[in-house]
Write a protein that holds these residues in place. Structure first.
Motif, PDB file in Angstrom:
ATOM      1  N   UNK A   4       0.795  -1.220   0.000  1.00 39.49           N
ATOM      2  CA  UNK A   4       0.000   0.000   0.000  1.00 39.49           C
ATOM      3  C   UNK A   4       0.836   1.282   0.000  1.00 39.49           C
ATOM      4  N   UNK A   5       2.033   1.266   0.536  1.00 38.10           N
ATOM      5  CA  UNK A   5       2.861   2.466   0.612  1.00 38.10           C
ATOM      6  C   UNK A   5       4.120   2.284  -0.228  1.00 38.10           C
ATOM      7  N   UNK A   6       3.952   2.036  -1.520  1.00 37.24           N
ATOM      8  CA  UNK A   6       5.111   1.833  -2.377  1.00 37.24           C
ATOM      9  C   UNK A   6       5.766   3.171  -2.739  1.00 37.24           C
ATOM     10  N   UNK A   7       6.917   3.093  -3.339  1.00 38.98           N
ATOM     11  CA  UNK A   7       7.738   4.272  -3.640  1.00 38.98           C
ATOM     12  C   UNK A   7       7.053   5.204  -4.631  1.00 38.98           C
ATOM     13  N   UNK A   8       6.354   4.633  -5.616  1.00 38.66           N
ATOM     14  CA  UNK A   8       5.700   5.458  -6.637  1.00 38.66           C
ATOM     15  C   UNK A   8       4.617   6.343  -6.009  1.00 38.66           C
ATOM     16  N   UNK A   9       3.854   5.793  -5.079  1.00 36.71           N
ATOM     17  CA  UNK A   9       2.800   6.554  -4.409  1.00 36.71           C
ATOM     18  C   UNK A   9       3.389   7.706  -3.596  1.00 36.71           C
ATOM     19  N   UNK A  14       4.950  13.549  -2.958  1.00 37.40           N
ATOM     20  CA  UNK A  14       6.029  14.526  -2.813  1.00 37.40           C
ATOM     21  C   UNK A  14       6.057  15.483  -4.001  1.00 37.40           C
ATOM     22  N   UNK A  15       5.878  14.972  -5.219  1.00 39.08           N
ATOM     23  CA  UNK A  15       5.850  15.837  -6.404  1.00 39.08           C
ATOM     24  C   UNK A  15       4.666  16.809  -6.356  1.00 39.08           C
TER      25      UNK A  15
END
Length: 101
Positions: A4-9, A14-15
């Motif tokens: 559920x909290x992967x890097x892409x998310x 952040x972006x």
């Protein structure tokens, strides 16, 4: 199973925050009418919070004491129980009130 909290998310969040902040800074430096209104309202909010803080510091104990009863008992001056009443029971000869049209 997907994490559920992967890097892409997290990078998308952040972006998004970074683009919002950069747009906010650009608007802030542009000094247009929206920014002037925001600065006035933000200053008013900060001044109000500071005034509330100092007023509570000065009058807080007085206001607090107004809402606490002084004396002995469960709620200050009130006794724990009334000696002549026994809870929810009514007197034996009491008439019950009924609704009449």
């Amino acid at each position: 199973m997907e994490e559920p909290w992967d890097f892409e998310f997290l990078s998308r969040i952040a972006d998004g925050c970074l683009s919002f902040l950069s747009e906010f800074v650009d608007d802030w430096l542009a000094n247009d009418m929206r920014v002037c209104i925001f600065k006035i309202l933000f200053g008013w909010l900060i001044c109000s919070l500071i005034a509330i803080h100092f007023a509570w510091k000065f009058y807080g104990n007085t206001v607090n004491d107004m809402y606490y009863r002084q004396g002995a008992g469960q709620n200050g001056g009130t006794p724990d129980t009334a000696p002549h009443l026994s809870g929810w029971e009514s007197k034996a000869g009491a008439d019950l009130k009924t609704h009449r049209d």
